[in-house]
Scaffold this motif. Structure first.
Motif, short mmCIF file in Angstrom:
data_model
loop_
_atom_site.label_atom_id
_atom_site.label_comp_id
_atom_site.label_asym_id
_atom_site.label_seq_id
_atom_site.Cartn_x
_atom_site.Cartn_y
_atom_site.Cartn_z
N HIS A 4 -16.79 -17.92 2.09
CA HIS A 4 -16.95 -16.86 1.54
C HIS A 4 -16.21 -17.03 0.07
O HIS A 4 -14.76 -17.33 0.41
CB HIS A 4 -16.95 -16.08 1.69
N PRO A 5 -16.47 -17.02 -1.11
CA PRO A 5 -15.30 -16.71 -2.17
C PRO A 5 -14.10 -15.92 -1.95
O PRO A 5 -14.34 -14.55 -1.48
CB PRO A 5 -15.87 -16.29 -3.12
N LEU A 34 -24.42 -16.28 -6.54
CA LEU A 34 -23.18 -16.11 -6.64
C LEU A 34 -22.33 -17.58 -6.90
O LEU A 34 -21.31 -17.62 -8.14
CB LEU A 34 -21.94 -15.25 -6.24
N GLN A 35 -22.22 -18.33 -6.14
CA GLN A 35 -21.72 -19.72 -6.90
C GLN A 35 -22.61 -20.78 -7.24
O GLN A 35 -22.14 -21.86 -7.64
CB GLN A 35 -21.36 -20.51 -5.59
N ALA A 36 -24.30 -20.31 -7.72
CA ALA A 36 -25.15 -21.45 -7.93
C ALA A 36 -24.87 -22.43 -7.05
O ALA A 36 -25.35 -23.83 -7.27
CB ALA A 36 -24.89 -21.97 -9.10
N LEU A 37 -24.63 -22.62 -5.51
CA LEU A 37 -24.78 -23.22 -4.99
C LEU A 37 -25.78 -23.29 -3.62
O LEU A 37 -27.06 -22.19 -3.71
CB LEU A 37 -24.18 -22.80 -3.87
N ASP A 38 -27.42 -24.16 -3.38
CA ASP A 38 -28.52 -24.42 -2.93
C ASP A 38 -28.41 -24.38 -1.65
O ASP A 38 -27.70 -25.08 -0.75
CB ASP A 38 -28.47 -25.87 -3.43
N TYR A 39 -28.84 -22.80 -1.41
CA TYR A 39 -28.65 -22.85 -0.18
C TYR A 39 -29.68 -22.78 1.50
O TYR A 39 -29.33 -22.54 1.87
CB TYR A 39 -28.37 -20.62 -0.44
N LEU A 40 -30.46 -23.23 0.22
CA LEU A 40 -31.50 -23.79 1.17
C LEU A 40 -31.45 -24.97 1.60
O LEU A 40 -31.03 -24.87 3.14
CB LEU A 40 -33.16 -23.53 0.47
N GLU A 41 -30.96 -25.99 1.07
CA GLU A 41 -30.62 -27.39 1.53
C GLU A 41 -28.64 -26.75 2.41
O GLU A 41 -29.25 -27.89 3.40
CB GLU A 41 -29.94 -28.25 -0.09
#
Length: 350
Positions: free
Chosen positions: A188-189, A223-230
């Protein structure tokens, strides 16, 4: 494969001073009436659970469990988000985070930290007394204020901070291990554990502790532009809890990830009720099912626009519709030709 359990709901955002949100029995009946099968309990409000008492008295823990069961629900997990935050606080945030602490330890960071550590230890035993197998918390943060540093971070600061963070958490992790409970950090940020890399850094510092696990919440990764599926592909063996929470990220020419100090409603990235955001929940439920996730799908409701009771009502059906009832046979079984070892050998020319 396992069918994911649910729907369940995290009660933290719904607790209040008006019925049915002001006591455990009433709020459980409300949740059950919406179609939920489980509740995740915050532990910072004694009206719902006295954490120390639940740790020290199996009888009391059974009473709490009985209240929830009487509504037709199960306790999915306990939460110590606020207490976990206080395990590691940079002095820059002392005044703000004192709001999470009891009056007796406010304005005293050392005593506040001791209190928080004890709370986590109570949570481990309380979870065991309640028959649970996982628990969620925050890591706290010693260097979040340097996440995008100016001036640049001094050499070695990150290593020093993560070594200290591990030193604070490893004894707690050991208590959870003694009680047979996975301790799941919500990435979490605002926490030092805010993405995969920081989790890996921490994991190395705690010697890959088997109880240092993860709560998966895709909203924080949108919200972090992170690949949440990978992320699921990479960390699925450590994912023991799941918050079903939606979000959207709509950057403009004026603002992006950092939000320009705007209120939630005016940020490029904001949390939304289930189905109103951009999270690919079909992909998430498919991956978690593929990797044999055995836990609960728990709604965490936060939205800048929608009323919480509407979000809760819609969320129960949303989760139910996304849970995949796993198959007990292969889809092309009808075309099986049958074989034995001799037949197989013949087919390859032996």
């Amino acid at each position: 494969m396992n069918t994911i359990k649910g729907p369940a709901i995290f009660l933290a955002q719904f607790i209040g001073n008006e019925a049915p949100f002001n006591d455990l029995s009433s709020i459980c009946k409300w949740a059950a009436g919406l179609g939920y099968k489980g509740v995740q309990l915050p532990t910072n409000d004694a009206r719902f659970i006295d954490l120390q008492k639940a740790a020290e008295s199996k009888t009391y823990a059974d009473e709490i469990k009985g209240i929830v069961n009487a509504a037709g629900l199960e306790i999915t997990e306990l939460s110590t988000h606020l207490q976990g935050q206080l395990v590691a606080v940079n002095p820059a945030y002392d005044s703000l985070f004192d709001a999470f602490a009891p009056d007796a330890v406010k304005n005293n960071p050392a005593e506040r930290q001791k209190w928080a550590v004890q709370q986590l230890k109570y949570a481990a035993k309380a979870s065991q007394n309640l028959g649970l197998n996982a628990h969620v918390t925050f890591s706290g943060a010693l260097i979040w204020q340097t996440v995008y540093p100016w001036p640049q971070r001094p050499a070695g600061l990150v290593n020093t901070a993560f070594t200290e963070l591990a030193n604070r958490w490893e004894p707690i992790l050991n208590v959870f291990d003694e009680n047979g409970i996975d301790l799941c950090y919500e990435i979490h940020p605002g926490e030092d554990l805010h993405d995969g890399i920081t989790y890996e850094m921490f994991l190395e510092k705690v010697n890959n502790h088997k109880r240092a696990c993860l709560l998966y919440d895709p909203s924080h990764f949108v919200l972090q532009a992170l690949d949440y599926l990978e992320y699921i592909d990479i960390y699925h063996e450590r994912i023991k809890m799941f918050h079903v929470k939606d979000a959207e990220f709509n950057p403009t020419g004026r603002q992006g990830v950092y939000g320009g100090y705007q209120d939630w409603i005016n940020r490029a990235g904001r949390f939304r009720s289930l189905g109103d955001g951009q999270v690919d929940f079909k992909g998430i439920f498919s991956k978690l099912t593929q990797y044999d996730y055995t836990g609960w799908a728990v709604l965490e409701w936060e939205c800048a626009l929608k009323h919480p009771e509407d979000g809760a009502r819609e969320g129960a059906q949303f989760i139910k519709d996304h849970i995949i009832r796993v198959t007990d046979r292969t889809f092309d079984d009808f075309a099986a030709s049958g074989s034995d070892e001799a037949f197989n050998r013949k087919l390859i020319g032996l």
